[in-house]
Design a protein around this motif. Structure first.
Motif, PDB file in Angstrom:
ATOM      1  N   VAL A   1      61.546  18.547   8.096  1.00 32.73           N
ATOM      2  CA  VAL A   1      62.235  19.297   8.439  1.00 32.73           C
ATOM      3  C   VAL A   1      63.052  20.404   7.592  1.00 32.73           C
ATOM      4  O   VAL A   1      62.817  19.902   6.341  1.00 32.73           O
TER       5      VAL A   1
ATOM      6  N   GLY B   1      64.364   8.989  -2.511  1.00 32.50           N
ATOM      7  CA  GLY B   1      64.383   9.790  -0.953  1.00 32.50           C
ATOM      8  C   GLY B   1      64.835  10.515  -0.021  1.00 32.50           C
ATOM      9  O   GLY B   1      65.349  11.182   0.868  1.00 32.50           O
TER      10      GLY B   1
ATOM     11  N   GLY C   1      62.550  13.485  -0.554  1.00 34.48           N
ATOM     12  CA  GLY C   1      61.206  13.979   0.881  1.00 34.48           C
ATOM     13  C   GLY C   1      60.075  14.692  -0.550  1.00 34.48           C
ATOM     14  O   GLY C   1      58.791  14.819   0.370  1.00 34.48           O
TER      15      GLY C   1
ATOM     16  N   GLN D   1      65.030  14.936  15.074  1.00 34.79           N
ATOM     17  CA  GLN D   1      63.709  14.922  15.033  1.00 34.79           C
ATOM     18  C   GLN D   1      62.578  13.611  14.784  1.00 34.79           C
ATOM     19  O   GLN D   1      61.718  13.096  15.541  1.00 34.79           O
ATOM     20  N   LYS D   2      63.574  12.254  14.393  1.00 30.92           N
ATOM     21  CA  LYS D   2      62.659  11.399  14.235  1.00 30.92           C
ATOM     22  C   LYS D   2      62.894  11.176  15.082  1.00 30.92           C
ATOM     23  O   LYS D   2      61.936   9.737  15.688  1.00 30.92           O
TER      24      LYS D   2
ATOM     25  N   GLU E   1      67.879   7.396   7.723  1.00 26.45           N
ATOM     26  CA  GLU E   1      66.171   7.028   8.699  1.00 26.45           C
ATOM     27  C   GLU E   1      66.326   5.618   8.133  1.00 26.45           C
ATOM     28  O   GLU E   1      66.789   4.775   9.719  1.00 26.45           O
TER      29      GLU E   1
HETATM   30  P1  ADP Z   1      61.141  10.731  -2.414  1.00 23.15           P
HETATM   31  O1  ADP Z   1      59.020  10.892  -2.188  1.00 23.15           O
HETATM   32  O2  ADP Z   1      61.379  12.101  -2.792  1.00 23.15           O
HETATM   33  O3  ADP Z   1      61.938   9.515  -3.372  1.00 23.15           O
HETATM   34  P2  ADP Z   1      60.051  10.530   0.300  1.00 23.15           P
HETATM   35  O4  ADP Z   1      59.190  11.818   1.133  1.00 23.15           O
HETATM   36  O5  ADP Z   1      60.044   9.319   0.407  1.00 23.15           O
HETATM   37  O6  ADP Z   1      61.077  10.641  -0.532  1.00 23.15           O
HETATM   38  O7  ADP Z   1      61.734  10.884   1.596  1.00 23.15           O
HETATM   39  C1  ADP Z   1      61.946   9.608   2.307  1.00 23.15           C
HETATM   40  C2  ADP Z   1      61.694   9.409   3.646  1.00 23.15           C
HETATM   41  O8  ADP Z   1      62.787  10.619   4.122  1.00 23.15           O
HETATM   42  C3  ADP Z   1      60.695   9.286   4.382  1.00 23.15           C
HETATM   43  O9  ADP Z   1      60.445   8.897   5.739  1.00 23.15           O
HETATM   44  C4  ADP Z   1      60.136  10.551   4.918  1.00 23.15           C
HETATM   45  O10 ADP Z   1      59.438  10.805   6.007  1.00 23.15           O
HETATM   46  C5  ADP Z   1      62.452  11.416   5.074  1.00 23.15           C
HETATM   47  N1  ADP Z   1      62.189  12.900   4.918  1.00 23.15           N
HETATM   48  C6  ADP Z   1      62.769  13.458   3.669  1.00 23.15           C
HETATM   49  N2  ADP Z   1      62.700  14.284   3.735  1.00 23.15           N
HETATM   50  C7  ADP Z   1      62.485  14.805   5.093  1.00 23.15           C
HETATM   51  C8  ADP Z   1      62.725  16.257   5.473  1.00 23.15           C
HETATM   52  N3  ADP Z   1      62.772  17.305   5.196  1.00 23.15           N
HETATM   53  N4  ADP Z   1      62.505  16.280   6.889  1.00 23.15           N
HETATM   54  C9  ADP Z   1      62.252  14.907   7.184  1.00 23.15           C
HETATM   55  N5  ADP Z   1      61.634  12.909   7.055  1.00 23.15           N
HETATM   56  C10 ADP Z   1      62.566  13.845   5.540  1.00 23.15           C
END
Ligand code: ADP
Ligand code: MG
Length: 480
Positions: free
Chosen positions: A153, A187, A189, A321-322, A350
Motif C-alpha cells: 500500500v 516492521g 516494509g 487490503q489485508k 498486522e
Molecule cells: P521490515 O523488513 O521493514 O522489518 P516487513 O517488510 O517485514 O518490514 O513488513 C512487516 C509486515 O508489514 C509485512 O507483513 C508486510 O507485508 C507489511 N507491510 C509493510 N509495509 C506495508 C505496506 N506499505 N503495505 C502493505 N503491507 C505492508
C-alpha cells in the motif's frame, strides 16, 4: 609433443579472444582465463575449469564459440573434455562431452558432491546436457509471492521508495538507483518492498536472474564455502545474478569482515556489469559505521530511500487490503479503532489484526469494537508504552477512586462527568486519536461533546486552583 596441448589451448584462447572482441574483455577474463589445459589425447583436449558452475556457464553461453574454435584447431573430429576441480580431498571428476561433431550422446554424471551447495538444497542448477544450448540457469530466487508491489500500500511514508522500486524493476541496473538502499525502522516494509521489486522485475524481464538473500544467509553460505574450500564457486554463483537483493545488511555490522570483503568484490563486479543491487538496512548509512568502509562507501553510490511510519489513513488502507486479501469482513469502526491505536509499525498493525481475527474465530465472537478494545489493550500493553485512551481512563478513574467503567455510563453525576471530561482532554492532548474516536471510547459521545469537554477543562485549568492541581497531577501520572 608434451607441450602440444598448451600450444593448442593458447591458439584457442587467441581465437576466442578475437571472436569476443575488445568490448568483451571482461567476459574473456572471467570465463576463459581461469581455464587450464591439461592434456591432449586422441584429438580430445582436456581443460580444467574451476567449478561445476563454471562449466555449465561455458556450455550455456559459449558452446558455439568453443565448437568452432576446437574445430579450427583439432579438425572435424576434435573433442573437448572438461575436468572440474572439486574439493581438494576429492579426485578431479572429468566430464566428457562430445564436441563438436561425433554425434554421440554426451555422457554426464552429475557428481554426487557438486561443489555448488549454497546453504541448503534449494538452489537447483539445470543439467546443461538435457537440452544442449537451450537450457537456462535455474536458480531459486527465494522470492515470497505474497510480497508484491500490488500488495504494498502506498502512502507518503513510502512513496519515494516505492516508486524508486518500480523504476528499478522496469530498468534493472540502468537507473541511477544502483544500488537501491531501502532504509527504515523495524516492521516498516523493507523486506516486503525488496521482494516486490524482485517479483516485478521477473514479471517485466522474465529472463533475468533474481536472487533474494538475507545478510545472515549470505554470511552463512560464505562460511560454509570457506569450510568446503569452494569460495570461488560461491563468488561465481553470485556473479551470475542480474538482480541481487540483500536484506538487512546491518546484520553484518562489526562481524564477518571477510564476508563483507567478498561481498564488496561481488558488488563491484555486478555493478560494473550494470547488474542491479538492492540492499535493505534498518539503519541509515551514517549509522552503519561498523561496516567495512569500502562497502559503506558503495552504499552511498545509489539512492537511499526511506520508509517511514505510515499515517493513520495509510494504516487503514493497509488493514483493508489485508482483510480483502483474506476475504474477511470487518466493521469500519473496528478498522478505524485498530488503525488509530496501533501506530508503531506495520508488523504490529498486522499482528493486532491477526490476533483479533483469531480471537473472534476461536471464541466464536463477532468482531466488535469491544472485542477490538480488549484485544488491543492487551496487545498495546505487551508491545509498547504508548499512551492510549483506555490507559488515560484508568489513571483518571484510579485518581478519583471511581470504577473504570463509570466513564462509560450515561450518568450525569458531577464527579463522573468531570472524570469523563478530563479523560477526553488528556486523550486529545496526548494521543493521536480523533475527536470522534475519543468520544466513542468515552461513553459513546459525539465529537462535539469531546470538543466541549476539552474547552471546559482548559478553562477550569486556568481559573480554578483545585482543578489546576488535578490536571497537573494527572498529567504527571499519565506520563508515568
Ligand atoms: P521490515 O523488513 O521493514 O522489518 P516487513 O517488510 O517485514 O518490514 O513488513 C512487516 C509486515 O508489514 C509485512 O507483513 C508486510 O507485508 C507489511 N507491510 C509493510 N509495509 C506495508 C505496506 N506499505 N503495505 C502493505 N503491507 C505492508
Ligand atoms: Mg525485514
Amino acid at each position: 609433443m608434451m607441450q602440444d596441448y598448451k600450444i593448442i589451448w593458447a591458439n584457442c584462447l587467441r581465437i576466442i579472444k578475437e571472436n569476443l572482441g575488445p568490448d568483451n574483455e571482461q567476459v574473456y577474463k572471467t570465463w576463459f582465463e581461469p581455464i587450464v589445459p591439461i592434456q591432449l589425447e586422441d584429438n580430445v583436449l582436456t581443460i580444467r575449469v574451476p567449478s561445476q558452475f563454471f562449466y555449465e556457464w561455458l556450455e550455456e553461453h559459449f558452446l558455439d564459440l568453443l565448437k568452432k574454435t576446437i574445430r579450427l584447431q583439432l579438425g572435424p573430429n576434435g573433442m573437448l573434455k572438461y575436468s572440474i576441480l572439486m574439493d581438494t580431498s576429492i579426485d578431479e571428476t572429468p566430464i566428457t562431452t562430445s564436441l563438436p561433431s561425433s554425434g554421440k550422446q554426451a555422457t554426464y554424471n552429475r557428481p554426487k558432491d557438486v561443489p555448488m551447495v549454497l546453504n541448503g538444497d534449494d538452489h537447483t542448477i539445470a543439467n546443461p546436457f538435457v537440452i544442449p544450448g537451450l537450457q537456462k540457469l535455474k536458480i531459486n530466487s527465494q522470492l515470497n509471492g505474497n510480497y508484491t508491489l500490488e500488495n504494498f500500500v502506498e502512502g507518503s511514508c513510502n512513496q519515494l521508495a516505492r516508486s524508486a522500486g518500480y523504476a528499478v524493476a522496469e530498468n534493472p541496473g540502468r537507473t541511477a538507483f544502483n544500488p537501491l538502499l531501502l532504509h527504515g525502522g523495524v516492521g516498516l516494509g523493507k523486506t516486503h518492498l525488496a521482494h516486490a521489486i524482485g517479483i516485478k522485475t521477473k514479471e517485466l524481464h522474465p529472463e533475468s536472474i533474481v536472487l533474494y538473500v538475507t545478510s545472515e544467509q549470505f554470511l552463512q553460505q560464505y562460511v560454509n564455502a570457506v569450510r568446503n574450500k569452494n569460495t570461488n564457486d560461491f563468488v561465481h554463483f553470485y556473479e551470475l545474478i542480474d538482480i541481487l537483493i540483500l536484506d538487512d545488511i546491518q546484520f553484518w555490522a562489526s562481524k564477518g569482515p571477510h564476508t563483507q570483503e567478498t561481498f564488496f568484490h561481488i558488488f563491484n563486479y555486478l555493478h560494473q556489469q550494470n547488474k542491479q543491487i538492492i540492499i535493505t538496512s534498518d539503519k541509515a548509512p551514517s549509522e552503519l559505521g561498523s561496516l567495512e568502509p569500502r562497502l559503506l562507501s558503495r552504499l552511498k553510490w545509489g539512492l537511499s530511500a526511506d520508509l517511514g511510519v505510515p499515517d493513520v489513513e495509510t494504516r487503514k488502507a493497509i488493514l483493508k487490503q489485508k482483510l480483502s486479501n483474506d476475504g474477511i469482513e470487518m466493521p469500519e469502526d473496528v478498522i478505524e479503532y485498530i488503525a488509530y491505536n496501533i501506530n508503531t509499525n506495520v508488523r504490529e498493525l498486522e499482528g493486532a489484526l491477526i490476533s483479533l481475527i483469531a480471537q473472534s474465530s476461536l471464541n466464536h465472537k463477532k468482531i466488535t469494537i469491544d472485542l477490538a478494545k480488549q484485544m488491543i489493550d492487551k496487545f498495546v500493553k505487551s508491545t509498547t508504552r504508548e499512551i492510549t485512551i483506555d490507559y488515560i481512563q484508568k489513571v483518571v478513574c484510579d485518581y478519583f477512586k471511581l470504577p473504570v467503567d463509570s466513564i462509560q455510563s450515561p450518568t450525569r453525576k458531577r464527579e463522573i462527568v468531570q472524570a469523563r471530561q478530563l479523560t477526553m482532554y488528556f486523550a486529545k492532548k496526548m494521543t493521536k486519536s480523533s475527536l470522534a474516536i475519543i468520544g466513542m471510547q468515552c461513553g459513546n459521545k459525539d465529537h462535539a461533546t469531546v470538543l466541549h469537554a476539552c474547552k471546559t477543562v482548559a478553562n477550569l485549568n486556568e481559573t480554578d486552583k483545585q482543578f489546576h492541581f488535578w490536571v497537573d497531577e494527572l498529567e504527571k501520572k499519565i506520563k508515568g
